[in-house]
Each structure stands twice: as C-alpha cells, then as structure tokens.
Motif scaffolding. Structure first.
Motif, PDB file in Angstrom:
ATOM      1  N   LEU A 269       0.836  -1.196   0.000  1.00 51.66           N
ATOM      2  CA  LEU A 269       0.000   0.000   0.000  1.00 51.66           C
ATOM      3  C   LEU A 269       0.870   1.246   0.000  1.00 51.66           C
ATOM      4  O   LEU A 269       1.814   1.354   0.782  1.00 51.66           O
ATOM      5  N   GLN A 270       0.545   2.175  -0.873  1.00 55.59           N
ATOM      6  CA  GLN A 270       1.264   3.439  -0.916  1.00 55.59           C
ATOM      7  C   GLN A 270       0.669   4.391   0.117  1.00 55.59           C
ATOM      8  O   GLN A 270      -0.500   4.305   0.475  1.00 55.59           O
ATOM      9  N   PHE A 271       1.509   5.326   0.586  1.00 56.35           N
ATOM     10  CA  PHE A 271       1.027   6.369   1.479  1.00 56.35           C
ATOM     11  C   PHE A 271       1.842   7.621   1.237  1.00 56.35           C
ATOM     12  O   PHE A 271       2.862   7.599   0.570  1.00 56.35           O
ATOM     13  N   GLY A 272       1.362   8.714   1.796  1.00 58.18           N
ATOM     14  CA  GLY A 272       2.080   9.975   1.640  1.00 58.18           C
ATOM     15  C   GLY A 272       1.190  11.014   1.007  1.00 58.18           C
ATOM     16  O   GLY A 272      -0.032  10.976   1.081  1.00 58.18           O
ATOM     17  N   GLY A 273       1.808  11.958   0.343  1.00 54.26           N
ATOM     18  CA  GLY A 273       1.079  13.043  -0.299  1.00 54.26           C
ATOM     19  C   GLY A 273       1.996  13.740  -1.272  1.00 54.26           C
ATOM     20  O   GLY A 273       2.976  13.174  -1.747  1.00 54.26           O
ATOM     21  N   GLY A 274       1.687  14.992  -1.567  1.00 50.02           N
ATOM     22  CA  GLY A 274       2.501  15.720  -2.522  1.00 50.02           C
ATOM     23  C   GLY A 274       3.921  15.960  -2.067  1.00 50.02           C
ATOM     24  O   GLY A 274       4.794  16.240  -2.879  1.00 50.02           O
ATOM     25  N   VAL A 275       4.173  15.877  -0.758  1.00 51.22           N
ATOM     26  CA  VAL A 275       5.517  16.177  -0.255  1.00 51.22           C
ATOM     27  C   VAL A 275       6.209  14.943   0.308  1.00 51.22           C
ATOM     28  O   VAL A 275       7.289  15.048   0.860  1.00 51.22           O
ATOM     29  N   SER A 276       5.626  13.772   0.168  1.00 50.46           N
ATOM     30  CA  SER A 276       6.300  12.556   0.625  1.00 50.46           C
ATOM     31  C   SER A 276       5.685  11.363  -0.079  1.00 50.46           C
ATOM     32  O   SER A 276       4.523  11.390  -0.490  1.00 50.46           O
ATOM     33  N   ARG A 277       6.481  10.311  -0.219  1.00 50.69           N
ATOM     34  CA  ARG A 277       6.004   9.095  -0.872  1.00 50.69           C
ATOM     35  C   ARG A 277       6.510   7.907  -0.088  1.00 50.69           C
ATOM     36  O   ARG A 277       7.677   7.851   0.311  1.00 50.69           O
ATOM     37  N   GLY A 278       5.635   6.950   0.129  1.00 49.09           N
ATOM     38  CA  GLY A 278       6.028   5.766   0.873  1.00 49.09           C
ATOM     39  C   GLY A 278       5.233   4.559   0.447  1.00 49.09           C
ATOM     40  O   GLY A 278       4.194   4.668  -0.200  1.00 49.09           O
ATOM     41  N   HIS A 292      12.144  17.961   2.686  1.00 46.24           N
ATOM     42  CA  HIS A 292      12.230  17.552   4.079  1.00 46.24           C
ATOM     43  C   HIS A 292      11.477  18.472   5.033  1.00 46.24           C
ATOM     44  O   HIS A 292      10.906  18.020   6.016  1.00 46.24           O
ATOM     45  N   GLU A 293      11.443  19.770   4.749  1.00 45.55           N
ATOM     46  CA  GLU A 293      10.849  20.677   5.726  1.00 45.55           C
ATOM     47  C   GLU A 293       9.325  20.554   5.801  1.00 45.55           C
ATOM     48  O   GLU A 293       8.718  21.017   6.759  1.00 45.55           O
ATOM     49  N   ARG A 294       8.693  19.944   4.813  1.00 44.11           N
ATOM     50  CA  ARG A 294       7.234  19.814   4.840  1.00 44.11           C
ATOM     51  C   ARG A 294       6.777  18.371   4.862  1.00 44.11           C
ATOM     52  O   ARG A 294       5.588  18.090   4.849  1.00 44.11           O
ATOM     53  N   ALA A 295       7.701  17.427   4.906  1.00 41.70           N
ATOM     54  CA  ALA A 295       7.349  16.017   4.822  1.00 41.70           C
ATOM     55  C   ALA A 295       7.069  15.422   6.202  1.00 41.70           C
ATOM     56  O   ALA A 295       7.429  15.993   7.231  1.00 41.70           O
ATOM     57  N   LEU A 296       6.421  14.281   6.196  1.00 40.58           N
ATOM     58  CA  LEU A 296       6.204  13.517   7.411  1.00 40.58           C
ATOM     59  C   LEU A 296       7.560  13.090   7.968  1.00 40.58           C
ATOM     60  O   LEU A 296       8.348  12.465   7.262  1.00 40.58           O
ATOM     61  N   PRO A 297       7.881  13.405   9.222  1.00 42.19           N
ATOM     62  CA  PRO A 297       9.182  13.015   9.783  1.00 42.19           C
ATOM     63  C   PRO A 297       9.304  11.495   9.875  1.00 42.19           C
ATOM     64  O   PRO A 297       8.354  10.800  10.229  1.00 42.19           O
ATOM     65  N   THR A 352      -5.592  16.262  15.524  1.00 44.18           N
ATOM     66  CA  THR A 352      -4.392  16.965  15.058  1.00 44.18           C
ATOM     67  C   THR A 352      -3.597  16.161  14.037  1.00 44.18           C
ATOM     68  O   THR A 352      -2.545  16.611  13.580  1.00 44.18           O
ATOM     69  N   GLU A 353      -4.089  14.995  13.652  1.00 41.19           N
ATOM     70  CA  GLU A 353      -3.357  14.126  12.739  1.00 41.19           C
ATOM     71  C   GLU A 353      -3.403  14.682  11.319  1.00 41.19           C
ATOM     72  O   GLU A 353      -4.461  15.004  10.788  1.00 41.19           O
ATOM     73  N   SER A 354      -2.248  14.771  10.661  1.00 37.18           N
ATOM     74  CA  SER A 354      -2.194  15.249   9.285  1.00 37.18           C
ATOM     75  C   SER A 354      -2.635  14.144   8.330  1.00 37.18           C
ATOM     76  O   SER A 354      -2.666  12.959   8.677  1.00 37.18           O
ATOM     77  N   ALA A 355      -2.960  14.536   7.100  1.00 41.13           N
ATOM     78  CA  ALA A 355      -3.363  13.544   6.093  1.00 41.13           C
ATOM     79  C   ALA A 355      -2.225  12.579   5.796  1.00 41.13           C
ATOM     80  O   ALA A 355      -2.445  11.380   5.596  1.00 41.13           O
ATOM     81  N   GLN A 356      -0.981  13.097   5.774  1.00 46.26           N
ATOM     82  CA  GLN A 356       0.167  12.227   5.535  1.00 46.26           C
ATOM     83  C   GLN A 356       0.294  11.177   6.637  1.00 46.26           C
ATOM     84  O   GLN A 356       0.536   9.994   6.366  1.00 46.26           O
ATOM     85  N   HIS A 357       0.149  11.613   7.877  1.00 49.81           N
ATOM     86  CA  HIS A 357       0.268  10.683   8.999  1.00 49.81           C
ATOM     87  C   HIS A 357      -0.861   9.654   8.976  1.00 49.81           C
ATOM     88  O   HIS A 357      -0.636   8.466   9.255  1.00 49.81           O
TER      89      HIS A 357
END
Length: 386
Positions: A269-278, A292-297, A352-357
């Motif tokens: 399964l893929q996850f992430g968004g416009g600023v990260s890919r996993g 890095h400054e806007r991605a999921l840590p 408070t959870e982001s869409a990426q998280h």
C-alpha cells in the motif's frame, strides 16, 4: 478512460493499491463488505460479476489522473504488455537509512531490565516503555526498547550507500542470519547483568525482523521512484533465497527488468502526499520525504513501528498459547482491556493528525494485519477470564 475488459480479484486489488486504501476503506468506497475484498485476496483469478464490474469501472473513473495512470502502467505490467512512459528508470546508486526492528517476548523476565531503563514517552499505542543502549558495534545507533507488557524491541539504525537495490537486498538477508543471534546473546547478557538470580526460560530469540528504509540520495523520478520504493519494501524479488545462509542475487538483469516493467507488489500500500512518498508491505516499509521541511518526519514512522512490533509480538505470544492447546493467561493489567486500549489508540484518527500521517498509519496497520491479531488475542483473553 482506461477500459478493463474483465475484472478479476487481481485487477480489483490493483485498484485498491493505487488508491492507497485499507481493506475496510476500499470496501466502504465500493459500498461492499470487507469480506469481498478478503475473498479477492485469496481468489485473485475469480471473475467479478457484471454488477461488481460496473462498480469497479465507476470507481476507476473517479480516480485522479495520477491514480489512473498508475493503474494503467501496473495493469500493463501485470499482463506482460509494453507500457509507454516518459521515465526510463534503471538501477542506480542510492543512499538509505535502514531501520531494523527485532521484537522478543520476555514476559516477567523483563522486570529487571525495565527497572534499569530510562523512561521514554509513550508512542501512538500508549504503551509504557523505557530504553537502554543496545550496544551494537556496527550500527550507527542501537536502542533496546523495553515495554512493561513484557516485550523488548531492538532498533538498529544504519546508513547504507549501495550501487543498486539488489546489493541492499543481499545485505538485508544477510542480516537475517546475523542479527537475531546477536540480539539473543545481547539480551541474555543484559538479563544476567541486571538479574540477581540466574535467568530462567528459553533463549530470548527474535521470531522475525522488520525493516524500514528512508530513501535519501538517489536519481529516480516519477514512476522510477515508485518502483524503487516498491523494491525497497519487498526485496525478496531481487534475490535467490533457496540457501538462507548464502542469499545471492537472482539472474543478471533482474533489477533492470523490474524497473522497466514498473514492478509493484499487489498487496503493498502506498502512502504519503505531494511532499512525501512511501510504501508499506508485509516485510517492510520504504519512505522518501520530499522536501524535508514539509514532509512527514521519519521519526513518526519509527514510533508507530516500535509499538506495532511490540503489540505484534505480544499478540503472537497469546495466540501461540492457544495453538499449543493452552488457555492464554496474562497479568490482569495486560489482559484484554490492555489490548483493547492499544487497538483503539492505533486505529482511531486524532484531530491533530495530518493527512500524511493518517495514510501512513492506515497503510502500516493494514499490511501488518495487527488490528486483526489484536482483536483475536483480545477475544481469547476475554474468553479465558469469563
């Protein structure tokens, strides 16, 4: 519009993969029971009925252009058809930070180690934990996470520079031979040092390893980056594992072929968004933050995986007792209510959870199958105590 002449379980699961949805979320999107999706996982050649095919056609038509293109490329690769793509991806040197997790259930034997550890803030599962240095000589960082419920998780962090992903896969499977034995020896030594009486019980050996990779320096873009993350998640397709003590690369050109075909694992399964890919899979996780400054840590992925692996080991212990013909017995503070609390903490979204998280959490939980195991262990403990 992409035309699918015949929808089978294989194509349906491929659609779920490009939409990056868990089993339950995909079922809800289609308006069907999760059991139907589970049926496809077990019967990939099963042909969908006309009404279901229409639902899948409609769902595909509502996908984003990026999702439709990913479906087209992967469907062509699945059928062995050539695909037209602007990206000519090939094996390439890269740098990754490897995170390895090795969980061990110690039960009451963990008490002296837990007492000696330094308190650490609870992770997403809300599990009380402490930490000790693991003392691995080759890893860049090594930590022993001690959970009050009786599980120890060794976390090894290593920076690797490789010429191709096959080289990394061979190294990883070599670790499967080396690291569990090292963890067993290390835990035995620590138990002897911190216990007043000789340690009793079986040798504390991990049952499995899980890897999470943070992809850093590389030259892939677009579909090539997607393939690289897929191969990082499932490196078994690049190596010959017939002799576990001597894992070697598969035939020459195998990695080239995977990049050329845009290989993807149907259950990843893929996850992430416009600023990260996993990508999350059964045997590992691969992640590339950008920028890095806007991605999921990466630390958020590590925190989740630590709790997931601890709970996986705990639930495995409970379920193994049942398999061995015994009633599962746990201290009352770590019984079915403890598992229920962890289950809801991990599966419930926070304000408070982001869409990426959220997509990362759902992908890791779905591919690990931890929620199902927690429910099974919870039911078993409740039945024993009733």
């Amino acid at each position: 519009m992409i035309a699918v002449e015949k929808w089978t379980g294989e194509e349906a699961l491929l659609l779920r993969s490009v939409m990056r949805l868990s089993v339950r979320a995909f079922a809800a999107n289609l308006g069907i029971s999760p059991r139907s999706v589970s049926y496809w996982q077990k019967n990939r050649d099963a042909v969908c009925r006309p009404a279901m095919a229409q639902i899948l056609d409609l769902t595909l038509s509502k996908c984003s252009p990026e999702e439709q293109e990913a479906f087209r490329v992967r469907l062509a690769a699945l059928r062995g058809e050539p695909t037209a793509t602007n990206d000519v991806a090939r094996p390439s040197p890269c740098s990754v930070v490897s995170h390895t997790f090795l969980p061990v259930y110690l039960g009451e034997r963990i008490a002296p180690l837990f007492a000696a550890g330094l308190p650490r803030a609870a992770g997403p599962g809300g599990l009380e934990q402490r930490v000790l240095p693991a003392g691995h000589r080759l890893a860049h960082a090594s930590t022993l996470h001690l959970y009050s419920c009786g599980v120890a998780v060794v976390h090894l962090e290593e920076l690797k520079h490789v010429d191709n992903l096959t080289e990394l896969a061979v190294w990883r499977y070599g670790n499967y031979q080396r690291e569990p034995a090292w963890v067993s020896d290390r835990l035995s030594l620590l138990l002897a040092q911190h216990s007043q009486a000789p340690a009793a019980g079986p040798s504390p050996t991990p049952q499995y390893m899980l890897s999470a990779y943070e992809l850093r320096e590389h030259s892939w873009t677009g579909a090539g980056l997607d393939t690289a993350l897929q191969l990082l998640t499932t490196p078994s397709v690049l190596v010959d594992r017939q002799n576990p003590a001597n894992v070697v690369p598969l035939r020459p050109g195998m990695e080239d072929a995977k990049f050329r075909d845009g290989w993807t694992h149907p259950e990843a399964l893929q996850f992430g968004g416009g600023v990260s890919r996993g990508v999350a899979g059964w045997s590992g996780v691969a992640y590339h933050p950008q920028p890095h400054e806007r991605a999921l840590p990466m630390q958020q992925i590590i925190s989740l995986e630590l709790d997931v692996q601890a709970l996986w080991a705990l639930s495995a212990y409970v379920l193994h007792m049942i398999e061995d013909g015994h009633d599962p017995v746990m201290p009352s503070e770590y019984g079915w209510r403890y598992l229920r609390s962890a289950y809801f903490r991990l599966t419930t979204a926070r304000p408070t959870e982001s869409a990426q998280h959220r997509t990362m959490r759902e992908a890791i939980l779905a591919t690990s199958e931890l929620p199902d195991r927690l429910r099974a262990a919870q039911d078993a403990l409740r039945d024993t105590n009733s």
